[in-house]
Scaffold this active site. Sequence first.
Site, PDB file in Angstrom:
ATOM      1  N   GLU A  17       0.819  -1.221   0.000  1.00 25.92           N
ATOM      2  CA  GLU A  17       0.000   0.000   0.000  1.00 25.92           C
ATOM      3  C   GLU A  17       0.849   1.266   0.000  1.00 25.92           C
ATOM      4  O   GLU A  17       0.374   2.352   0.351  1.00 25.92           O
ATOM      5  CB  GLU A  17      -0.939  -0.017   1.212  1.00 25.92           C
ATOM      6  CG  GLU A  17      -2.015  -1.074   1.102  1.00 25.92           C
ATOM      7  CD  GLU A  17      -2.723  -1.305   2.429  1.00 25.92           C
ATOM      8  OE1 GLU A  17      -3.678  -0.586   2.721  1.00 25.92           O
ATOM      9  OE2 GLU A  17      -2.287  -2.209   3.170  1.00 25.92           O
ATOM     10  N   SER A 145      -7.616  -5.035   2.134  1.00 30.24           N
ATOM     11  CA  SER A 145      -7.910  -4.676   0.733  1.00 30.24           C
ATOM     12  C   SER A 145      -8.727  -5.752   0.019  1.00 30.24           C
ATOM     13  O   SER A 145      -8.655  -5.878  -1.198  1.00 30.24           O
ATOM     14  CB  SER A 145      -6.618  -4.420  -0.067  1.00 30.24           C
ATOM     15  OG  SER A 145      -5.874  -3.388   0.527  1.00 30.24           O
ATOM     16  N   TYR A 213     -10.406   0.208  -5.080  1.00 31.22           N
ATOM     17  CA  TYR A 213      -9.284   0.970  -5.643  1.00 31.22           C
ATOM     18  C   TYR A 213      -9.370   1.261  -7.136  1.00 31.22           C
ATOM     19  O   TYR A 213      -8.728   2.187  -7.612  1.00 31.22           O
ATOM     20  CB  TYR A 213      -7.960   0.235  -5.379  1.00 31.22           C
ATOM     21  CG  TYR A 213      -7.703   0.005  -3.922  1.00 31.22           C
ATOM     22  CD1 TYR A 213      -7.462   1.077  -3.057  1.00 31.22           C
ATOM     23  CD2 TYR A 213      -7.730  -1.277  -3.383  1.00 31.22           C
ATOM     24  CE1 TYR A 213      -7.242   0.870  -1.706  1.00 31.22           C
ATOM     25  CE2 TYR A 213      -7.508  -1.490  -2.030  1.00 31.22           C
ATOM     26  CZ  TYR A 213      -7.262  -0.409  -1.199  1.00 31.22           C
ATOM     27  OH  TYR A 213      -7.051  -0.617   0.129  1.00 31.22           O
ATOM     28  N   ARG A 253     -11.015   3.357  12.578  1.00 31.85           N
ATOM     29  CA  ARG A 253     -12.329   3.157  11.968  1.00 31.85           C
ATOM     30  C   ARG A 253     -12.809   1.766  12.305  1.00 31.85           C
ATOM     31  O   ARG A 253     -12.022   0.817  12.297  1.00 31.85           O
ATOM     32  CB  ARG A 253     -12.188   3.236  10.447  1.00 31.85           C
ATOM     33  CG  ARG A 253     -12.839   4.430   9.802  1.00 31.85           C
ATOM     34  CD  ARG A 253     -12.610   4.391   8.306  1.00 31.85           C
ATOM     35  NE  ARG A 253     -12.942   3.100   7.763  1.00 31.85           N
ATOM     36  CZ  ARG A 253     -12.329   2.548   6.708  1.00 31.85           C
ATOM     37  NH1 ARG A 253     -11.364   3.186   6.092  1.00 31.85           N
ATOM     38  NH2 ARG A 253     -12.695   1.375   6.284  1.00 31.85           N
ATOM     39  N   ASP A 255     -15.568  -1.058  11.000  1.00 33.07           N
ATOM     40  CA  ASP A 255     -16.482  -1.371   9.903  1.00 33.07           C
ATOM     41  C   ASP A 255     -17.601  -2.280  10.410  1.00 33.07           C
ATOM     42  O   ASP A 255     -17.371  -3.161  11.246  1.00 33.07           O
ATOM     43  CB  ASP A 255     -15.727  -2.068   8.766  1.00 33.07           C
ATOM     44  CG  ASP A 255     -14.674  -1.161   8.144  1.00 33.07           C
ATOM     45  OD1 ASP A 255     -14.754   0.072   8.332  1.00 33.07           O
ATOM     46  OD2 ASP A 255     -13.765  -1.681   7.460  1.00 33.07           O
ATOM     47  N   GLU A 268     -14.812  -5.429  11.253  1.00 32.92           N
ATOM     48  CA  GLU A 268     -13.371  -5.367  11.497  1.00 32.92           C
ATOM     49  C   GLU A 268     -12.979  -3.961  11.933  1.00 32.92           C
ATOM     50  O   GLU A 268     -13.750  -3.010  11.787  1.00 32.92           O
ATOM     51  CB  GLU A 268     -12.585  -5.768  10.240  1.00 32.92           C
ATOM     52  CG  GLU A 268     -12.845  -4.866   9.047  1.00 32.92           C
ATOM     53  CD  GLU A 268     -11.787  -5.008   7.958  1.00 32.92           C
ATOM     54  OE1 GLU A 268     -10.667  -5.458   8.253  1.00 32.92           O
ATOM     55  OE2 GLU A 268     -12.069  -4.628   6.817  1.00 32.92           O
ATOM     56  N   ASN A 270      -9.941  -0.882  11.713  1.00 34.56           N
ATOM     57  CA  ASN A 270      -8.837  -0.370  10.897  1.00 34.56           C
ATOM     58  C   ASN A 270      -8.122   0.676  11.750  1.00 34.56           C
ATOM     59  O   ASN A 270      -8.702   1.702  12.087  1.00 34.56           O
ATOM     60  CB  ASN A 270      -9.449   0.252   9.628  1.00 34.56           C
ATOM     61  CG  ASN A 270      -8.409   0.769   8.673  1.00 34.56           C
ATOM     62  OD1 ASN A 270      -7.273   1.045   9.056  1.00 34.56           O
ATOM     63  ND2 ASN A 270      -8.799   0.900   7.420  1.00 34.56           N
ATOM     64  N   GLY A 274      -7.070   5.606   5.722  1.00 34.95           N
ATOM     65  CA  GLY A 274      -6.538   6.485   4.673  1.00 34.95           C
ATOM     66  C   GLY A 274      -6.840   7.943   4.971  1.00 34.95           C
ATOM     67  O   GLY A 274      -7.819   8.271   5.652  1.00 34.95           O
TER      68      GLY A 274
HETATM   69  N1  ADP Z   1     -19.833 -11.752   6.491  1.00 38.08           N
HETATM   70  C1  ADP Z   1     -19.960 -10.937   5.443  1.00 38.08           C
HETATM   71  N2  ADP Z   1     -21.183 -10.620   4.935  1.00 38.08           N
HETATM   72  C2  ADP Z   1     -21.312  -9.765   3.877  1.00 38.08           C
HETATM   73  N3  ADP Z   1     -20.259  -9.205   3.242  1.00 38.08           N
HETATM   74  C3  ADP Z   1     -19.017  -9.492   3.692  1.00 38.08           C
HETATM   75  C4  ADP Z   1     -18.798 -10.354   4.802  1.00 38.08           C
HETATM   76  N4  ADP Z   1     -17.474 -10.441   5.023  1.00 38.08           N
HETATM   77  C5  ADP Z   1     -16.885  -9.673   4.089  1.00 38.08           C
HETATM   78  N5  ADP Z   1     -17.798  -9.110   3.272  1.00 38.08           N
HETATM   79  C6  ADP Z   1     -17.517  -8.245   2.111  1.00 38.08           C
HETATM   80  O1  ADP Z   1     -16.144  -8.361   1.759  1.00 38.08           O
HETATM   81  C7  ADP Z   1     -15.452  -7.134   1.972  1.00 38.08           C
HETATM   82  C8  ADP Z   1     -14.042  -7.377   2.503  1.00 38.08           C
HETATM   83  O2  ADP Z   1     -14.100  -8.128   3.689  1.00 38.08           O
HETATM   84  P1  ADP Z   1     -13.368  -7.658   5.025  1.00 38.08           P
HETATM   85  O3  ADP Z   1     -13.672  -8.673   6.064  1.00 38.08           O
HETATM   86  O4  ADP Z   1     -13.728  -6.264   5.326  1.00 38.08           O
HETATM   87  O5  ADP Z   1     -11.829  -7.790   4.641  1.00 38.08           O
HETATM   88  P2  ADP Z   1     -10.707  -6.663   4.299  1.00 38.08           P
HETATM   89  O6  ADP Z   1      -9.860  -6.574   5.513  1.00 38.08           O
HETATM   90  O7  ADP Z   1      -9.955  -7.236   3.166  1.00 38.08           O
HETATM   91  O8  ADP Z   1     -11.419  -5.371   4.018  1.00 38.08           O
HETATM   92  C9  ADP Z   1     -16.339  -6.363   2.924  1.00 38.08           C
HETATM   93  O9  ADP Z   1     -16.102  -4.981   2.815  1.00 38.08           O
HETATM   94  C10 ADP Z   1     -17.734  -6.785   2.476  1.00 38.08           C
HETATM   95  O10 ADP Z   1     -18.131  -6.102   1.283  1.00 38.08           O
HETATM   96 MG    MG Z   2     -12.760  -4.459   5.141  1.00 41.58          MG
END
Ligand code: ADP
Ligand code: MG
Length: 307
Positions: A17, A145, A213, A253, A255, A268, A270, A274
């Site tokens: 990144e 990402s 991105y 942040r 999420d 999760e 962060n 950014g």
């Molecule tokens: N349990 C879930 N239900 C619905 N969408 C999900 C779920 N887990 C992940 N996603 C989708 O996948 C994306 C990336 O997953 P995430 O766990 O946030 O990993 P990263 O750390 O790569 O952002 C999320 O922003 C969401 O759009």
């Molecule tokens: Mg995420």
Amino acid sequence: MQNFGKVAVLAGGFSAEREVSLASGAAVLDALKSKGIDARLFDPAERDLGELKTQGFDIAFNILHGTYGEDGTVQGALDALGVRYTGCGVLASALGMDKYRCKLIWQALGLPVPPYAVLHDDSDFAAVEAQLGLPLFVKPAAEGSSVGVHKVKQAGELAQIYKQLRDEKLHGEILAEQFVSGGEYTCGVLAGEALPSVKIIPQTEFYDYEAKYLRDDTVYQCPSDLPPEQEAHMRALALRAFAAIGGGGNCGRVDFLRGADGALYVLEANTLPGMTSHSLIPKAAAQCGIGFADLCVKILQTAYVSN
Ligand SMILES: Nc1ncnc2c1ncn2[C@@H]1O[C@H](COP(=O)(O)OP(=O)(O)O)[C@@H](O)[C@H]1O
Ligand SMILES: [Mg+2]
């Protein structure tokens, strides 16, 4: 205006990144200078971190993303050098990179996380599919990402995606997670207070690497569509989830996903969001009247929170 002395904007670094970090770093540098602060860009990929001491820097504004910058490594090095820095300390930074261990802590405190399972070679994949339902999400616990994130739709597909991820040797345990279908949100935390939530509406099937991105059609809605009492609930959950991993009075942040029934789930954390002018924290701060330059100064003040 508080006198911050000589400020190093730590940007660039060694992770994938790097470019995003340099973009954030340039925006932060401009903003701090516009406030009359003596700030200079400092790229640890080009200079030894020890120069922070020998060159008389008083404080570091950390905007290094990913490995080394966001995972506790640079935080430990700065602690050892005795240099103050913005954002989270070693513990929160390291935990924020690990979705599995964040979940364990949040569950222990009774914070809502989507039902999930940790996968192993000898998992009963059909039973996991039955338990969590289809579709479900599979992801490595310590990437970002959206790297390695898959949506499994067909019965029998989970075992194959698991093996594929295992062979890719991505970081962390491989998790299967129940699909939460009612929308995606993020809530910034700044100096112990939650910012207004932002709704993320990707035009792709989920918020994947492309939507993050490469495309410019992802919609970020702030104020979001949450009714007031649920907005207040999300902000309270964001503060608790962030404090739980040791983020406390820093900047970060959290999420969220919203279920079809409206229930909120912590997805999760962060710990180093950014900071380009179109990033989510600046968007949310603008919503409560905090401009980008003032936001950067507020973040600089978090360097005085004990990490
Ligand atoms: N349990 C879930 N239900 C619905 N969408 C999900 C779920 N887990 C992940 N996603 C989708 O996948 C994306 C990336 O997953 P995430 O766990 O946030 O990993 P990263 O750390 O790569 O952002 C999320 O922003 C969401 O759009
Ligand atoms: Mg995420």
